[in-house]
Design an enzyme around this catalytic site. Structure first.
Site, PDB file in Angstrom:
ATOM      1  N   CYS A 226      24.861   8.409   8.906  1.00  0.00           N
ATOM      2  CA  CYS A 226      23.618   9.156   9.146  1.00  0.00           C
ATOM      3  C   CYS A 226      23.911  10.458   9.883  1.00  0.00           C
ATOM      4  O   CYS A 226      23.296  11.491   9.616  1.00  0.00           O
ATOM      5  CB  CYS A 226      22.639   8.329   9.968  1.00  0.00           C
ATOM      6  SG  CYS A 226      22.020   6.892   9.109  1.00  0.00           S
TER       7      CYS A 226
ATOM      8  N   CYS B 116      20.885   5.548  -2.129  1.00  0.00           N
ATOM      9  CA  CYS B 116      21.555   5.063  -0.921  1.00  0.00           C
ATOM     10  C   CYS B 116      20.582   4.825   0.221  1.00  0.00           C
ATOM     11  O   CYS B 116      20.950   4.262   1.245  1.00  0.00           O
ATOM     12  CB  CYS B 116      22.613   6.048  -0.468  1.00  0.00           C
ATOM     13  SG  CYS B 116      23.849   6.340  -1.710  1.00  0.00           S
TER      14      CYS B 116
END
Lengths: 146, 393
Positions: free
Chosen positions: A103, A34
């Protein structure tokens, strides 16, 4: 620029980069597929996060999220670190673009993963960790075995 | 002013002064509609026809084989949809490759939803298609082969002449997206048996929003844009006169002293590549070492992610691009990098530096210096690099 000044500032001068040789707990989340991996090292004494370091593979917002997360928990109690949410990380960064919010989730999870490791190693039970689901962010929050 | 180094010439280019000067009168003084019969109109018409000649000349095409469009994407859409719809009674099979530009790939996917079948040819680790695989993919239903001339991300140049030959032998229409190749490679549509070719102005120091489709004489395809009688009834809409004038001038200039210009850019490219390879470990050159566009440099840097490289370069005043997912907003890295066999993790760490006529040796050296610092800095932050260094997992 798609990022806030705060994000850029933390990307440019990340706080607490590195590792702790004598960490009480280490947690790593994310995967290379990812494009983000975060690893947190915690040094905990008497229930206080005495020191914290991170290593991150990822984009600008991943690095900034880890950096600010370490600032937000350093010197705090384990319980305070436990209550850090990804939302708090986003707010501290003056916002993240929608595609980058994961994130901040990784940052929250990396801390919880490190706390879980600490809990296992020390035998100290931490409230709220038992039912913590590291895979709630299906694609990006995969907990890797450390 | 802060130093600014532009190394993203594959994304777009600056309009050359000479091109802009040619265009300017057509914004204001010469504003006539080329379809109007009075003098002001015919001034515009003459300008458009001059540009048509300029484009035809560099391709070794005839003037009436050039049709102006709004850019490379429109040209690709027109060529592919136009041939498919026109020939649907003959067959429904199209052959393309896995590393085409999205203007081609998404058009093919659109056609798949409407009953067409598409073969997406694999490429090897350098991004080259296999000619034997191409031959094997041809069926009685194949109506179109569309393979890009040179790849926008990794710069790999396909064996276009051989593909043209195979298409001709099998009596199949051959389209090539030459958006990246134009201005860097000598193209002869006749010798190369190219039936349709897409090109764009903004990659060759011309304006954005204008391009052309070469359509071989006698080839019939459906129109994409219906309306007025412009472009000999094949592409409606009042001509983008200033843009077309710019395209004509830009393409003419691009082929003036082509060898000399390429020699300089290849020198800079090789210097950039050599210096990167001398100064950094754990890197991978993406694309072919020699069958490569003069200005294209593309590396993957292990253990780090492309967007953070780009941001760091940007802070140093350097413009570049990456195939990382994080730069596109999607979860997957570039389809081109995956097609050449890169694992996701490595594809995320790619960087494209594309050189143009305005780049200098000094810039190349400056960029390498900064890049080495940036890669080191990001690697020191990366858990992957630290695991690699210590051997501890």
């Amino acid at each position: 620029m798609m990022y806030s000044e705060k994000v850029m500032e933390h990307f440019k001068n990340p706080r607490n980069v590195g590792e702790l040789e004598d960490a009480s707990g280490v947690g790593q989340v994310g995967n290379a597929k990812c494009g983000d991996i975060m690893k947190m090292f915690l040094k905990i004494e008497d229930g206080i996060i005495e020191d914290v370091k991170f290593q991150t593979f990822g984009c600008g917002s991943a690095i900034a999220s880890s950096s600010i997360a370490t600032e937000l928990i350093k010197g705090k109690t384990v319980d305070e670190a436990m209550s850090l949410t990804n939302r708090a990380v986003v707010e501290a960064l003056d916002g993240l673009p929608p595609v980058k919010v994961h994130c901040s989730v990784l940052a929250e999870q990396a801390i919880k993963a490190a706390l879980l490791d600490y809990s296992k190693k020390s035998g100290i039970k931490i409230e709220g960790l038992d039912d913590f689901d590291f895979e709630e962010d299906d694609h990006h929050g995969e907990l890797e075995n450390y | 002013m802060r130093k600014y180094i532009y190394m993203d010439n594959a994304a777009t280019t600056k309009v050359r002064k000479e091109v802009l000067d040619e265009m300017l009168p057509y914004f204001s003084d010469n504003y006539g509609n080329p379809s109007s019969i009075y003098e002001l109109g015919s001034t515009s018409r003459v300008a458009v026809e001059k540009a048509r000649e300029q484009v035809a000349k560099v391709l070794n095409a005839e003037k009436n084989e050039i049709f102006f469009t709004a850019g490379g994407s429109e040209s690709d859409n027109w060529a592919i949809k136009g041939v498919a719809l026109r020939n649907k009674e003959k067959g429904n099979h199209i052959i393309t490759s896995k590393i085409e530009h999205h203007a081609v790939l998404h058009t093919c996917q659109y056609l798949e939803k409407h009953g067409f079948e598409v073969t997406y040819l694999d490429v090897d680790e350098y991004g080259l298609i296999d000619l034997e695989e191409l031959k094997a993919a041809i069926t009685d239903n194949t109506i179109l082969i569309t393979i890009m001339y040179a790849n926008n991300e990794i710069g790999t140049i396909q064996p276009i002449e051989e593909i043209g030959k195979i298409a001709k032998e099998n009596n199949i229409i051959f389209h090539t997206d030459a958006v990246q190749a134009i201005g860097s490679i000598k193209i002869d549509v006749k010798a190369m048996n190219i039936d349709l070719l897409s090109l764009s102005a903004h990659k060759i120091y011309g304006p954005k929003g204008v391009g052309a489709l070469y359509i071989k004489k006698g080839l019939r395809l459906d129109n994409l844009i219906e309306g007025g009688a412009q472009e000999r009834n094949r592409r409606a809409g009042t001509e983008n006169v200033q843009g077309i004038v710019g395209l004509g001038k830009a393409i003419e200039l691009a082929y003036e002293n082509l060898d000399e210009k390429n020699e300089k850019i290849i020198y800079l490219r090789d210097r950039l590549m050599n210096k990167i390879e001398e100064n950094l470990d754990y890197i991978r050159l993406n694309g072919h070492r020699t069958k490569r566009l003069p200005g294209n440099v593309n590396y993957s840097f292990e253990f780090i992610e492309g967007e953070s490289i780009l941001l760091s370069l940007d802070m140093e005043g350097i413009a570049a691009s990456s195939g990382s997912a994080c730069t596109s907003g999607s979860l997957d890295p570039s389809h081109v990098l995956l097609a050449i066999g890169l694992p996701h993790g490595i594809a995320h760490g790619s960087l494209r530096l594309s050189l143009g006529i305005y780049n200098t040796e000094e810039e190349v050296d400056y960029v390498v210096g900064k890049l080495v610092e940036i890669v080191d800095r990001l690697r020191n932050m990366s858990p992957l690099f630290n695991e690699r260094k210590t051997g501890v997992k």
